[in-house]
Scaffold this motif. Sequence first.
Motif, PDB file in Angstrom:
ATOM      1  N   MET A   1       0.332  -1.516   0.415  1.00 59.26           N
ATOM      2  CA  MET A   1      -0.012   0.071   0.219  1.00 59.26           C
ATOM      3  C   MET A   1       1.399   1.231   0.009  1.00 59.26           C
ATOM      4  SD  MET A   1      -2.959   0.967   3.060  1.00 59.26           S
ATOM      5  CE  MET A   1      -1.577   1.730   3.751  1.00 59.26           C
ATOM      6  N   ASN A   2       0.444   2.327  -1.598  1.00 60.75           N
ATOM      7  CA  ASN A   2       1.518   3.782  -0.983  1.00 60.75           C
ATOM      8  C   ASN A   2       0.620   4.830   0.012  1.00 60.75           C
ATOM      9  OD1 ASN A   2       2.634   5.706  -1.434  1.00 60.75           O
ATOM     10  ND2 ASN A   2       0.991   6.261  -3.822  1.00 60.75           N
ATOM     11  N   GLU A   3       1.205   4.393   1.049  1.00 60.12           N
ATOM     12  CA  GLU A   3       0.690   5.084   2.044  1.00 60.12           C
ATOM     13  C   GLU A   3       1.057   6.319   2.218  1.00 60.12           C
ATOM     14  OE1 GLU A   3       2.416   6.060   7.100  1.00 60.12           O
ATOM     15  OE2 GLU A   3       1.253   3.452   6.656  1.00 60.12           O
ATOM     16  N   LEU A   4      -0.557   7.371   3.103  1.00 58.48           N
ATOM     17  CA  LEU A   4      -0.841   8.740   2.044  1.00 58.48           C
ATOM     18  C   LEU A   4      -0.505   9.740   3.387  1.00 58.48           C
ATOM     19  CD1 LEU A   4       0.158  11.263   0.407  1.00 58.48           C
ATOM     20  CD2 LEU A   4      -2.029  10.839  -0.815  1.00 58.48           C
ATOM     21  N   LYS A   5      -0.440  10.289   4.528  1.00 60.53           N
ATOM     22  CA  LYS A   5      -0.941  10.036   5.757  1.00 60.53           C
ATOM     23  C   LYS A   5      -1.836  12.112   4.979  1.00 60.53           C
ATOM     24  CE  LYS A   5       0.691   7.657   8.869  1.00 60.53           C
ATOM     25  NZ  LYS A   5      -0.956   7.584   9.671  1.00 60.53           N
ATOM     26  N   GLY A   6      -3.104  12.456   5.458  1.00 55.22           N
ATOM     27  CA  GLY A   6      -3.076  13.993   5.394  1.00 55.22           C
ATOM     28  C   GLY A   6      -5.243  14.281   5.669  1.00 55.22           C
ATOM     29  N   ALA A   7      -5.716  15.268   5.126  1.00 55.54           N
ATOM     30  CA  ALA A   7      -6.726  15.277   5.625  1.00 55.54           C
ATOM     31  C   ALA A   7      -7.941  15.244   4.434  1.00 55.54           C
ATOM     32  CB  ALA A   7      -7.105  17.098   6.540  1.00 55.54           C
ATOM     33  N   CYS A   8      -8.741  15.056   4.790  1.00 53.16           N
ATOM     34  CA  CYS A   8      -9.261  14.506   3.758  1.00 53.16           C
ATOM     35  C   CYS A   8     -10.543  15.711   3.710  1.00 53.16           C
ATOM     36  CB  CYS A   8     -10.241  12.799   4.252  1.00 53.16           C
ATOM     37  SG  CYS A   8     -12.231  12.547   4.730  1.00 53.16           S
ATOM     38  N   ILE A   9     -11.383  15.715   2.678  1.00 53.62           N
ATOM     39  CA  ILE A   9     -12.208  16.680   2.505  1.00 53.62           C
ATOM     40  C   ILE A   9     -13.478  15.321   1.794  1.00 53.62           C
ATOM     41  CG2 ILE A   9     -13.853  18.276   1.278  1.00 53.62           C
ATOM     42  CD1 ILE A   9     -11.605  19.863   1.992  1.00 53.62           C
ATOM     43  N   ILE A  10     -14.976  15.757   2.093  1.00 51.58           N
ATOM     44  CA  ILE A  10     -16.757  15.031   1.652  1.00 51.58           C
ATOM     45  C   ILE A  10     -16.938  16.416   1.449  1.00 51.58           C
ATOM     46  CG2 ILE A  10     -17.199  14.261   4.223  1.00 51.58           C
ATOM     47  CD1 ILE A  10     -17.927  12.827   0.801  1.00 51.58           C
ATOM     48  N   GLY A  11     -17.624  15.915   0.767  1.00 51.80           N
ATOM     49  CA  GLY A  11     -18.574  17.055  -0.575  1.00 51.80           C
ATOM     50  C   GLY A  11     -19.578  16.270  -0.478  1.00 51.80           C
ATOM     51  N   GLN A  12     -20.808  17.086  -0.820  1.00 52.05           N
ATOM     52  CA  GLN A  12     -21.984  16.517  -1.901  1.00 52.05           C
ATOM     53  C   GLN A  12     -22.477  17.310  -2.369  1.00 52.05           C
ATOM     54  OE1 GLN A  12     -24.237  16.347   1.962  1.00 52.05           O
ATOM     55  NE2 GLN A  12     -24.523  14.276   1.795  1.00 52.05           N
ATOM     56  N   SER A  13     -23.304  17.040  -4.360  1.00 57.08           N
ATOM     57  CA  SER A  13     -23.429  18.169  -4.959  1.00 57.08           C
ATOM     58  C   SER A  13     -24.426  17.652  -5.524  1.00 57.08           C
ATOM     59  CB  SER A  13     -22.016  18.198  -5.834  1.00 57.08           C
ATOM     60  OG  SER A  13     -22.139  19.262  -6.892  1.00 57.08           O
ATOM     61  N   GLY A  14     -25.155  18.420  -5.826  1.00 55.76           N
ATOM     62  CA  GLY A  14     -26.151  17.845  -7.092  1.00 55.76           C
ATOM     63  C   GLY A  14     -27.675  17.618  -6.202  1.00 55.76           C
ATOM     64  N   GLY A  15     -28.920  17.510  -6.810  1.00 57.36           N
ATOM     65  CA  GLY A  15     -30.072  17.106  -5.903  1.00 57.36           C
ATOM     66  C   GLY A  15     -29.344  16.005  -5.384  1.00 57.36           C
ATOM     67  N   PRO A  16     -30.857  15.979  -3.774  1.00 60.52           N
ATOM     68  CA  PRO A  16     -30.033  15.806  -2.968  1.00 60.52           C
ATOM     69  C   PRO A  16     -31.164  14.145  -3.364  1.00 60.52           C
ATOM     70  CG  PRO A  16     -31.314  17.676  -2.244  1.00 60.52           C
ATOM     71  CD  PRO A  16     -31.258  17.559  -3.565  1.00 60.52           C
ATOM     72  N   THR A  17     -30.791  13.167  -1.751  1.00 60.60           N
ATOM     73  CA  THR A  17     -31.664  11.822  -2.143  1.00 60.60           C
ATOM     74  C   THR A  17     -32.386  11.698  -1.864  1.00 60.60           C
ATOM     75  OG1 THR A  17     -30.254  10.327  -2.081  1.00 60.60           O
ATOM     76  CG2 THR A  17     -29.654  10.890  -4.267  1.00 60.60           C
ATOM     77  N   ALA A  18     -32.595  10.475  -0.657  1.00 54.66           N
ATOM     78  CA  ALA A  18     -33.488   9.934   0.730  1.00 54.66           C
ATOM     79  C   ALA A  18     -32.168   9.627   1.200  1.00 54.66           C
ATOM     80  CB  ALA A  18     -34.251   8.767   0.423  1.00 54.66           C
ATOM     81  N   VAL A  19     -30.979   9.163   0.522  1.00 58.40           N
ATOM     82  CA  VAL A  19     -29.478   7.784   1.194  1.00 58.40           C
ATOM     83  C   VAL A  19     -28.382   8.772   0.868  1.00 58.40           C
ATOM     84  CG1 VAL A  19     -31.210   5.707   0.954  1.00 58.40           C
ATOM     85  CG2 VAL A  19     -29.816   6.627  -0.923  1.00 58.40           C
ATOM     86  N   ILE A  20     -29.062  10.109   0.195  1.00 59.43           N
ATOM     87  CA  ILE A  20     -27.393  10.376  -0.350  1.00 59.43           C
ATOM     88  C   ILE A  20     -26.190  10.482   1.495  1.00 59.43           C
ATOM     89  CG2 ILE A  20     -28.056  12.969   0.216  1.00 59.43           C
ATOM     90  CD1 ILE A  20     -25.845  13.563  -1.596  1.00 59.43           C
ATOM     91  N   ASN A  21     -27.290  10.456   2.499  1.00 58.40           N
ATOM     92  CA  ASN A  21     -26.227  11.044   4.037  1.00 58.40           C
ATOM     93  C   ASN A  21     -25.925   9.910   3.878  1.00 58.40           C
ATOM     94  OD1 ASN A  21     -26.710  13.851   4.109  1.00 58.40           O
ATOM     95  ND2 ASN A  21     -28.440  13.838   4.428  1.00 58.40           N
ATOM     96  N   ALA A  22     -26.350   7.959   3.723  1.00 56.42           N
ATOM     97  CA  ALA A  22     -25.982   7.003   4.280  1.00 56.42           C
ATOM     98  C   ALA A  22     -24.555   7.469   3.458  1.00 56.42           C
ATOM     99  CB  ALA A  22     -26.940   6.004   3.820  1.00 56.42           C
ATOM    100  N   SER A  23     -24.109   7.778   2.610  1.00 53.32           N
ATOM    101  CA  SER A  23     -22.889   7.911   1.526  1.00 53.32           C
ATOM    102  C   SER A  23     -22.424   8.377   2.551  1.00 53.32           C
ATOM    103  CB  SER A  23     -23.065   7.976   0.293  1.00 53.32           C
ATOM    104  OG  SER A  23     -24.099   7.077  -0.696  1.00 53.32           O
ATOM    105  N   ALA A  24     -22.992  10.167   2.644  1.00 53.51           N
ATOM    106  CA  ALA A  24     -21.660  10.435   3.535  1.00 53.51           C
ATOM    107  C   ALA A  24     -21.130   9.839   4.938  1.00 53.51           C
ATOM    108  CB  ALA A  24     -22.238  11.728   3.494  1.00 53.51           C
ATOM    109  N   LEU A  25     -22.301   8.905   5.219  1.00 49.87           N
ATOM    110  CA  LEU A  25     -21.443   8.869   6.780  1.00 49.87           C
ATOM    111  C   LEU A  25     -20.535   7.328   6.328  1.00 49.87           C
ATOM    112  CD1 LEU A  25     -22.277   8.160  10.006  1.00 49.87           C
ATOM    113  CD2 LEU A  25     -24.224   6.481   9.146  1.00 49.87           C
TER     114      LEU A  25
END
Length: 413
Positions: A1-25
Motif C-alpha cells: 500500500m502506498n501510504e499517504l497521510k493527510g486530511a480528507c474532504i467530503i462534499g455533496q453536490s446536485g439534487g438530494p436523495t433519501a440516502v445521500i447522507n448514508a453515503s456521506a456517513l
Amino acid sequence: MNELKGACIIGQSGGPTAVINASALGVIRTALDNGNITRVLGAAHGIKGVLEDRLYDMGQEDAAELDLLKYTPSSELGSCRYKLADPDKDDTDYKRILEIFKKYDVRYFFYNGGNDSMDTCNKISKYMQKSGYECRIIGVPKTIDNDLNGTDHCPGFASAAKFIATSCMEVHRDAHVYDTGMITIVEIMGRHAGWLAGSAALATWAGYGPDLIYLPEVDFDMDRFIADVQAIYNKTGKCMIAVSEGIHYADGSFVSEAKTSATDGFGHAQLGGLAAMLAEVVKSKTGAKVRGIELSLLQRCGSHVASKTDIEEAFAAGKAAVEAAVSGVTDKMVAFKCSREGGYHCETVLEPLDIVANFEKKVPREWINAAGNGIEQPFIDYVLPLIQGEANGPKENSLPRFAKLKKVLTTSM
C-alpha cells in the motif's frame, strides 16, 4: 500500500436523495476510523464550500448524531450546482482549490453526486495530477435519475422508485373509488432517462398502477397519446397515466410547457407543469374529468419509504471510496456490479472517472413495449430487488428523528 497521510474532504453536490447522507456517513465514519486520515472535513454546499473555505470539522460531531445520517434525507452538508470551467481556459477555481487543499493538508477528496458532480471530480483529479500535488480523488455516486454510466444502478434511485411505486398504488386506489369516469396523469422526474417513470410499472405489476407509461427514451406523439388514453377510458371509464417530465417530440423539444422557464447551474432545463398541461389537453379532447398530479420533490426526499437495500448500499459506496483511496487508488468512481441470477447480489467496484463524467445511461429500448407506452418484465426484474427492505429509522413522537449536526467550521492546523 502506498501510504499517504493527510486530511480528507467530503462534499455533496446536485439534487438530494433519501440516502445521500448514508453515503456521506460511509465516508465520514470510515475516514474517522482510519489512521492515515488525520482530519475529516465536510464541505459546506459542495465544491463552493471548498472555494469559499467553509469546511466543517466532522471530528467534532457526536457519534450518535452522525449515525442518524443513515436515515436522514437530503444533503446534510449542503449541496450546490456549480460548474467548474475547463481548466485549460480558466484555472482560477482550480488554483483556489489547490490553495485550500494545501492549507489543510488535504490528501483525500471524496465527492458525492451524479453526472455533473463526477465531471467536477474528474476535472479536479486531472488538475491535481497535472500540478503534481498528490491527492487521491474518488467519486461516490448519487442520483435518483439512475443515469450514471459504469454502474448497475445509483444510490438514491431505489428509494425514489419505491416511493413512486407506492404513491402510484395509493393514487390508483383513490382514483377508482367513484363510479364516475376519471383520467389521472402522474408526472415523474427524469429529464433524459426514464428510470424513475418506469418504476411506476412496479405499481402496475403489483395490481394497482398506471395503464400507460411514457418515457423520454421514446419520442412522444400527442395524437397517439390521446388515442391511447381514449381507448382505455372508453373501455373502463378510468385511465391512469405515468409520464416522465422529460418526454419530448421527435424534434427533441420537450412536451412540458415549462421547458424554457429556467435552467439550473449546469444549463439544464427546469422542467415541470407537464401533468397540468397534459390534463388540459386530455380534458379538451375527451371531455372527461382529468386530474394532473406532480410528485415533484417528494420523490427524492421521501425517506419514510426508503429502501433498506438502498441505504445499506449507499453506506457501502462511501466506505468503499475511503478504503480504495487509502489503499492508493485515485481518479475513480465507486460503482455497483450486481447479479440477479439465483438471488440478488451486489458488490462495489471501481470505474475510471473518464467513462462516468457527462455520460447518461438510458433505459434499454427493449425494456419498453413496442408501442412505447408501457414497460416490459425485464425492467421489473431489474428494479424489484433494489427496493427491498424497510428503513425503520428512529422516531420521536411518531415523527422521524433526523440528524442534528453542529457543523463547526474548521480552521487551519
